[in-house]
Design an enzyme around this catalytic site. Structure first.
Site, PDB file in Angstrom:
ATOM      1  CD  GLU A 180      -2.900  -0.715   0.120  1.00 51.48           C
ATOM      2  OE1 GLU A 180      -2.886   0.421  -0.550  1.00 51.48           O
ATOM      3  OE2 GLU A 180      -3.688  -1.653  -0.270  1.00 51.48           O
ATOM      4  CB  CYS A 221      -1.600   7.134   1.684  1.00 48.82           C
ATOM      5  SG  CYS A 221      -2.544   5.991   2.654  1.00 48.82           S
TER       6      CYS A 221
HETATM    7  O1  TXE Z   1       8.555   5.971   4.122  1.00 49.92           O
HETATM    8  P1  TXE Z   1       9.285   4.691   3.736  1.00 49.92           P
HETATM    9  P2  TXE Z   1       8.804   6.919   5.133  1.00 49.92           P
HETATM   10  C1  TXE Z   1       5.307   8.422   1.671  1.00 49.92           C
HETATM   11  C2  TXE Z   1       5.813   9.762   2.022  1.00 49.92           C
HETATM   12  C3  TXE Z   1       7.012  10.152   2.915  1.00 49.92           C
HETATM   13  C4  TXE Z   1       7.882   9.234   2.197  1.00 49.92           C
HETATM   14  C5  TXE Z   1       8.684   8.532   3.178  1.00 49.92           C
HETATM   15  O2  TXE Z   1       5.758  10.550   0.828  1.00 49.92           O
HETATM   16  O3  TXE Z   1       7.606  11.351   2.681  1.00 49.92           O
HETATM   17  O4  TXE Z   1       6.962   8.063   2.015  1.00 49.92           O
HETATM   18  O5  TXE Z   1       8.244   8.461   4.450  1.00 49.92           O
HETATM   19  C6  TXE Z   1      10.626   0.842   5.803  1.00 49.92           C
HETATM   20  N1  TXE Z   1      13.549  -2.567   3.203  1.00 49.92           N
HETATM   21  N2  TXE Z   1       4.857   7.732   2.623  1.00 49.92           N
HETATM   22  O6  TXE Z   1      10.271   6.953   5.215  1.00 49.92           O
HETATM   23  O7  TXE Z   1      10.631   4.911   3.728  1.00 49.92           O
HETATM   24  C7  TXE Z   1      10.735   1.996   6.779  1.00 49.92           C
HETATM   25  O8  TXE Z   1      11.542   1.679   7.957  1.00 49.92           O
HETATM   26  C8  TXE Z   1      12.511  -2.716   3.933  1.00 49.92           C
HETATM   27  C9  TXE Z   1       3.451   7.441   2.230  1.00 49.92           C
HETATM   28  O9  TXE Z   1       8.164   6.708   6.409  1.00 49.92           O
HETATM   29  O10 TXE Z   1       8.567   4.194   2.679  1.00 49.92           O
HETATM   30  C10 TXE Z   1       9.189   1.948   7.344  1.00 49.92           C
HETATM   31  O11 TXE Z   1       9.008   0.977   8.426  1.00 49.92           O
HETATM   32  N3  TXE Z   1      11.884  -1.712   4.644  1.00 49.92           N
HETATM   33  C11 TXE Z   1       2.718   6.676   2.928  1.00 49.92           C
HETATM   34  C12 TXE Z   1       8.529   1.486   5.973  1.00 49.92           C
HETATM   35  O12 TXE Z   1       9.075   1.002   5.314  1.00 49.92           O
HETATM   36  C13 TXE Z   1      11.945  -0.612   4.581  1.00 49.92           C
HETATM   37  C14 TXE Z   1       3.034   6.529   4.445  1.00 49.92           C
HETATM   38  C15 TXE Z   1       7.869   2.840   5.284  1.00 49.92           C
HETATM   39  O13 TXE Z   1       9.017   3.636   5.011  1.00 49.92           O
HETATM   40  C16 TXE Z   1      13.118  -0.298   3.481  1.00 49.92           C
HETATM   41  C17 TXE Z   1       4.421   6.971   4.901  1.00 49.92           C
HETATM   42  C18 TXE Z   1      13.674  -1.118   2.763  1.00 49.92           C
HETATM   43  N4  TXE Z   1      14.777  -1.020   1.943  1.00 49.92           N
HETATM   44  C19 TXE Z   1       5.229   7.541   3.864  1.00 49.92           C
HETATM   45  N5  TXE Z   1      13.013   1.091   3.521  1.00 49.92           N
HETATM   46  C20 TXE Z   1       1.511   6.041   2.587  1.00 49.92           C
HETATM   47  N6  TXE Z   1       1.213   6.628   1.342  1.00 49.92           N
HETATM   48  O14 TXE Z   1       0.725   5.590   3.496  1.00 49.92           O
HETATM   49  C21 TXE Z   1      12.516   1.612   4.494  1.00 49.92           C
HETATM   50  N7  TXE Z   1      11.680   0.523   5.003  1.00 49.92           N
END
Ligand code: TXE
Length: 479
Positions: A249, A283
């Site tokens: 998602e 989101c």
């Molecule tokens: O999200 P990440 P972040 C979007 C929003 C925001 C950006 C960054 O644009 O500015 O994402 O937010 C884990 N392997 N959304 O940094 O990086 C990470 O530790 C496995 C949209 O919070 O996508 C966290 O637990 N896991 C969104 C989770 O993934 C990994 C909501 C989300 O991190 C990983 C939040 C990897 N390589 C942010 N890298 C929505 N649309 O609901 C990171 N993680």
């Protein structure tokens, strides 16, 4: 206030790690809690514990799983006020919103307790004589759940509850910015009597702890919520490491269409809520307001006035209508996008073009008018209190612009025309469609998810969640 220390949970034991701080975005000097960061070794141990516990949990009586989920739900609901303050302090959402989120989390556990009484499979007529044909469901196995910071309790709840209900064992990895809500959830699950190894929790960075879950051979499936770029990495790793099942998602660039026949007050209320509430960190936020020319100027003037009237402040102050941005990095990203929008030709009609450092992580909600759908502010997910207005001439153009995005999570329309609403429900390319309501705001018993770059895999929430957490097994019995 006491500062709690949250540890990893591995096979029923609380496991230490490097001590890390968790701070309050409204007051960055204030420590909310501390947590023990897991390394690769602790994560591996959690996966192994989940693997060892899975066969017995899969065989456990439905009544046992129902009772556990119900106890967890009741325990969360009994602590709504306290957990809401914690959630508001670590994530920055308003206390009222935090209360709603905690309540939703508790109800979600209770909902999946009762879902277990739904039919567990299907019986078909066989085309062969003396053969019985049925489709059963077996648990997927060990699932890794990777969650973001914007719903610190609700998202873990809507993944953990169906996972446990359908006989899977779990390793949860929450976002580093919000460890306390996940830590409290783990305590509640343990106190409710979960058998050791059935639910495990590991804190730490995605690149280390998250990747360990993606590459571990003992993990059968990954449910991920977060950014689209990270989602792509998760998908590639899952395919490369054992062809794991995965559910993603991800982001959105959700349109809210306002037609000339719309009720202006309804349109402004929907745009204000969808664009700015929860500091735009949803989101399902409406970040593209696609407005027909006949109502455009009145709409922009009224929305700009309502936006400027929003009170930005501490989430614990009942007078606040918008909390802080979650982190300094996210604030920089939001402010960059405002600058990019202006450089591309949009105009700031509400909010601040310039941000004062004295405001800390509090940012004025910002409305950009005169945007084009090809601008970066209209194409990329900002994830902050920034929304842009795109003017269109007629309903055909409105739908074309709404669908012109790589994303497809949520799409809304404000109109008094039944025909226009029906057409939008048919033609909007999104997994969630709203009419005369904000694009955000969903219910726990209905499926949640998108299309395009917003989603991969089966829907979450409601009865549809079963499709990810179980494997259909087609059985033929002859006699
Ligand atoms: O999200 P990440 P972040 C979007 C929003 C925001 C950006 C960054 O644009 O500015 O994402 O937010 C884990 N392997 N959304 O940094 O990086 C990470 O530790 C496995 C949209 O919070 O996508 C966290 O637990 N896991 C969104 C989770 O993934 C990994 C909501 C989300 O991190 C990983 C939040 C990897 N390589 C942010 N890298 C929505 N649309 O609901 C990171 N993680």
């Amino acid at each position: 206030m006491t500062v709690e220390f949250h540890r990893n949970l591995v096979g029923g034991r609380w496991v230490d790690g490097d001590r890390r701080p968790n701070t309050n975005p409204a007051r960055p000097d204030e420590l909310v809690s501390e947590y023990a960061q897991a390394g690769r070794e602790t994560t591996r141990a959690a996966v192994e514990a989940a693997r060892a516990a899975q066969p017995a949990w899969a065989r456990s009586a439905v009544s046992e799983r129902m009772a556990l989920l119900d106890r967890i739900g009741v325990a969360i609901l009994a602590r709504v006020d306290e957990l809401a303050v914690l959630l508001a302090r670590e994530e920055g959402k308003l206390l009222a919103e935090a209360r709603g989120e905690v309540t939703r989390a508790g109800q979600t556990f209770r909902y999946y307790a009762h879902q277990l009484l739904q039919p567990a499979g299907e019986v078909y007529a066989s085309t062969r004589p003396d053969v019985h044909a049925e489709v059963r469901r077996r648990p997927l196995g060990v699932v890794g759940l990777i969650t973001p910071w914007n719903y610190p309790l609700a998202i873990p709840a809507w993944k953990v509850a169906p996972a446990l209900a359908y006989g899977n064992t779990v390793v949860l990895k929450p976002a580093e910015l919000v460890p306390a809500s996940a830590g409290e959830l783990a305590r509640i699950i343990v106190d409710a009597g979960v058998p050791p190894g059935v639910f495990n929790l590991v804190f730490g960075p995605g690149r280390e702890v998250g990747e360990e879950l993606l590459t571990a051979p003992e993990v059968d499936g990954i449910s991920f919520t977060g950014g689209s770029t990270t989602g792509g990495q998760v998908a590639r790793q899952c395919l490369a490491h054992g062809n794991k099942r995965f559910q993603l998602e991800m982001g959105g660039k959700n349109p809210l269409v306002v037609l000339d026949d719309a009720d202006l007050d309804v349109a402004v209320a929907c745009a204000l809520d969808g664009s700015f509430f929860s500091t735009g960190q949803r989101c399902t936020a409406s970040s593209r307001l696609i407005v027909q020319s006949g109502i455009h100027d009145r709409f922009v003037a009224a929305l700009a006035e309502a936006t400027d009237a929003l009170r930005v402040g501490d989430p614990l102050d009942p007078a606040s209508q918008l909390g802080p941005v979650v982190s300094p990095e996210q604030l920089d990203q939001n402010l960059d996008y405002v600058r990019i929008g202006v450089a591309e030709g949009a105009t700031v009609v509400a909010g601040a073009a310039e941000h004062s450092r004295a405001a800390g992580q509090f940012m004025r909600p910002t409305l950009l008018a005169g945007a084009g759908n090809d601008m970066r502010v209209a194409r990329e997910e900002i994830f902050g209190p920034v929304s842009c207005v795109i003017r269109v001439d007629d309903p055909d153009e409105a739908i074309a612009v709404a669908n012109d995005t790589p994303y497809g999570l949520s799409a809304g329309i404000v109109t008094t025309s039944l025909a226009a609403a029906e057409r939008f429900k048919r033609e909007a390319r999104a997994g969630l469609v709203t009419v005369n309501l904000p694009t955000a705001g969903t219910e726990l018993h209905l499926p949640f998810g998108g299309t395009g770059a917003s989603n991969h895999g089966p829907r979450e929430q409601g009865g549809y969640a079963r499709d990810f957490y179980t494997v259909p097994v087609t059985c033929y019995t002859g006699w």
